[in-house]
Design a protein around this motif. Structure first.
Motif, short mmCIF file in Angstrom:
data_model
loop_
_atom_site.label_atom_id
_atom_site.label_comp_id
_atom_site.label_asym_id
_atom_site.label_seq_id
_atom_site.Cartn_x
_atom_site.Cartn_y
_atom_site.Cartn_z
N PRO A 169 0.81 -1.23 0.00
CA PRO A 169 0.00 0.00 0.00
C PRO A 169 0.84 1.28 0.00
O PRO A 169 0.36 2.32 -0.45
CB PRO A 169 -0.83 -0.12 1.28
N TRP A 170 2.08 1.21 0.47
CA TRP A 170 2.92 2.40 0.49
C TRP A 170 3.36 2.80 -0.92
O TRP A 170 3.70 3.96 -1.17
CB TRP A 170 4.15 2.17 1.37
N MET A 171 3.33 1.85 -1.84
CA MET A 171 3.71 2.12 -3.23
C MET A 171 2.51 2.25 -4.16
O MET A 171 2.65 2.57 -5.33
CB MET A 171 4.61 0.99 -3.76
N PHE A 172 1.32 2.01 -3.63
CA PHE A 172 0.12 1.96 -4.45
C PHE A 172 -0.14 3.31 -5.12
O PHE A 172 -0.15 4.35 -4.47
CB PHE A 172 -1.09 1.57 -3.60
N GLY A 173 -0.33 3.27 -6.44
CA GLY A 173 -0.64 4.48 -7.20
C GLY A 173 0.57 5.23 -7.72
O GLY A 173 0.42 6.16 -8.51
N LEU A 174 1.77 4.83 -7.31
CA LEU A 174 2.98 5.50 -7.79
C LEU A 174 3.42 4.91 -9.13
O LEU A 174 3.19 3.73 -9.39
CB LEU A 174 4.11 5.34 -6.78
N PRO A 175 4.07 5.69 -9.98
CA PRO A 175 4.66 5.11 -11.20
C PRO A 175 5.80 4.18 -10.83
O PRO A 175 6.46 4.36 -9.79
CB PRO A 175 5.18 6.35 -11.95
N HIS A 176 6.03 3.16 -11.66
CA HIS A 176 7.00 2.14 -11.26
C HIS A 176 8.42 2.69 -11.14
O HIS A 176 9.25 2.12 -10.43
CB HIS A 176 6.97 0.95 -12.24
N GLU A 177 8.69 3.83 -11.78
CA GLU A 177 10.01 4.42 -11.63
C GLU A 177 10.29 4.84 -10.18
O GLU A 177 11.44 4.97 -9.78
CB GLU A 177 10.16 5.65 -12.54
N GLN A 178 9.23 5.05 -9.40
CA GLN A 178 9.39 5.47 -8.01
C GLN A 178 9.33 4.30 -7.03
O GLN A 178 9.49 4.50 -5.82
CB GLN A 178 8.32 6.50 -7.65
N TYR A 179 9.11 3.10 -7.52
CA TYR A 179 9.10 1.95 -6.62
C TYR A 179 10.48 1.78 -6.00
O TYR A 179 11.50 2.02 -6.65
CB TYR A 179 8.74 0.68 -7.38
N THR A 180 10.51 1.33 -4.77
CA THR A 180 11.78 1.16 -4.09
C THR A 180 12.36 -0.24 -4.34
O THR A 180 12.73 -0.98 -3.41
CB THR A 180 11.62 1.41 -2.58
N TYR A 181 12.44 -0.59 -5.63
CA TYR A 181 13.16 -1.80 -6.01
C TYR A 181 14.65 -1.63 -5.66
O TYR A 181 15.14 -0.51 -5.49
CB TYR A 181 13.06 -2.02 -7.52
N GLU A 182 15.35 -2.74 -5.64
CA GLU A 182 16.80 -2.67 -5.47
C GLU A 182 17.43 -2.16 -6.77
O GLU A 182 17.20 -2.72 -7.85
CB GLU A 182 17.37 -4.06 -5.13
#
Length: 288
Positions: A169-182
């Motif tokens: 839910p903390w990443m919900f709605g954000l563009p994938h460029e902003q995901y906190t992937y490694e």
């Protein structure tokens, strides 16, 4: 370590869906996104492995959450079905006796301790893998959840699939460029900025025992490869989970109804909050 290769895309026409769901095409595969669902009665055995109540040192005591979790699960989780709860802990004596409903069982499994909470978090993939391989290979489904949570509404067989993940839910709605992937390309958890579908939570995932074994086996092996290079991804086991699910698409994705933090507020679209994080002071819990 053998490289992770994408599986063939899973195309699932709506008329083959097992349950009434909302189907969206947001990537290269069909998936089922679960919102506000009812479900038919089915016969199966569901094993729930409480993966956040696992090896702790004397500095960490998540055992305080076990009773509240089990009591909420007895009220809302897989009602009418056989469920076996498995709690992994190094503090067996801290787990209280609890009365369960018919066809529900609780097993406490003693595991080793680790000195850092980061190691606790990452090593749980190894435990789930070994558990899936050695203990319950003949069972139907394995649901892996954090214990510092509580069920707040019905969660039933509508979640089950060969492999399911839950949106963070903390990443919900954000563009994938902003995901906190490694983002370290030297890490086995690395995901480039131009890739990614969703950001999944390590708090709630599962599927058939075979699929969960494959997922956790990858995560553990990737972690050990990084450890040998003195690397640690930004979100530990969750980083490896996201790497795996990017290239091995889940056949079902659970919406924020199935994992929510009330610290985020309650948006209008969220009609039901089925599985909630328990508010806590992490420093206090980890230093008890």
């Amino acid at each position: 370590m053998q490289s992770l290769k994408p599986e063939r895309a899973l195309w699932r026409p709506w008329w083959l869906m097992k349950y009434f769901v909302i189907v969206l095409l947001l990537s290269l595969w069909w998936y089922t996104l679960k919102y506000n669902c009812r479900y038919p009665e089915e016969t199966f055995t569901c094993k729930t492995q409480l993966k956040n109540e696992q090896p702790n040192t004397v500095r960490m005591q998540y055992t305080v959450f076990v009773q509240n979790f089990i009591e909420s699960a007895e009220k809302f989780f897989m009602i009418g079905h056989k469920v076996n709860y498995y709690v992994f802990t190094d503090r067996v004596s801290d787990i209280p006796n609890m009365t369960l409903n018919k066809d529900r069982n609780l097993t406490i499994l003693k595991v080793p301790s680790y000195p850092r909470w980061q190691d606790v978090s990452m090593r749980r993939m190894e435990m789930i893998r070994d558990f899936a391989r050695e203990k319950i290979a003949s069972e139907d489904f394995l649901v892996c959840v954090d214990v510092d949570m509580k069920f707040n509404d019905e969660v039933g067989v509508e979640i089950l699939s060969d492999l399911f993940g839950t949106l963070n839910p903390w990443m919900f709605g954000l563009p994938h460029e902003q995901y906190t992937y490694e983002r370290n390309p030297q890490s086995e958890a690395y995901i480039p900025t131009d890739e990614g579908d969703f950001y999944y939570a390590g708090t709630f995932f599962g599927g058939s025992v075979e699929k969960v074994y494959k997922l956790t086996n990858f995560c553990h092996n990737a972690m050990m490869t990084d450890k040998a290079k003195n690397l640690e991804p930004v979100w530990h086991d969750e980083s490896y989970l996201n790497k795996y699910l990017l290239y091995h698409k889940p056949t079902k994705i659970l919406s924020p109804e199935y994992l929510w933090y009330d610290d985020l507020g309650i948006p209008a679209f969220l009609k039901r909050r089925r599985f909630l994080a328990v508010r806590k002071n992490y420093n206090e819990i980890r230093n008890r």
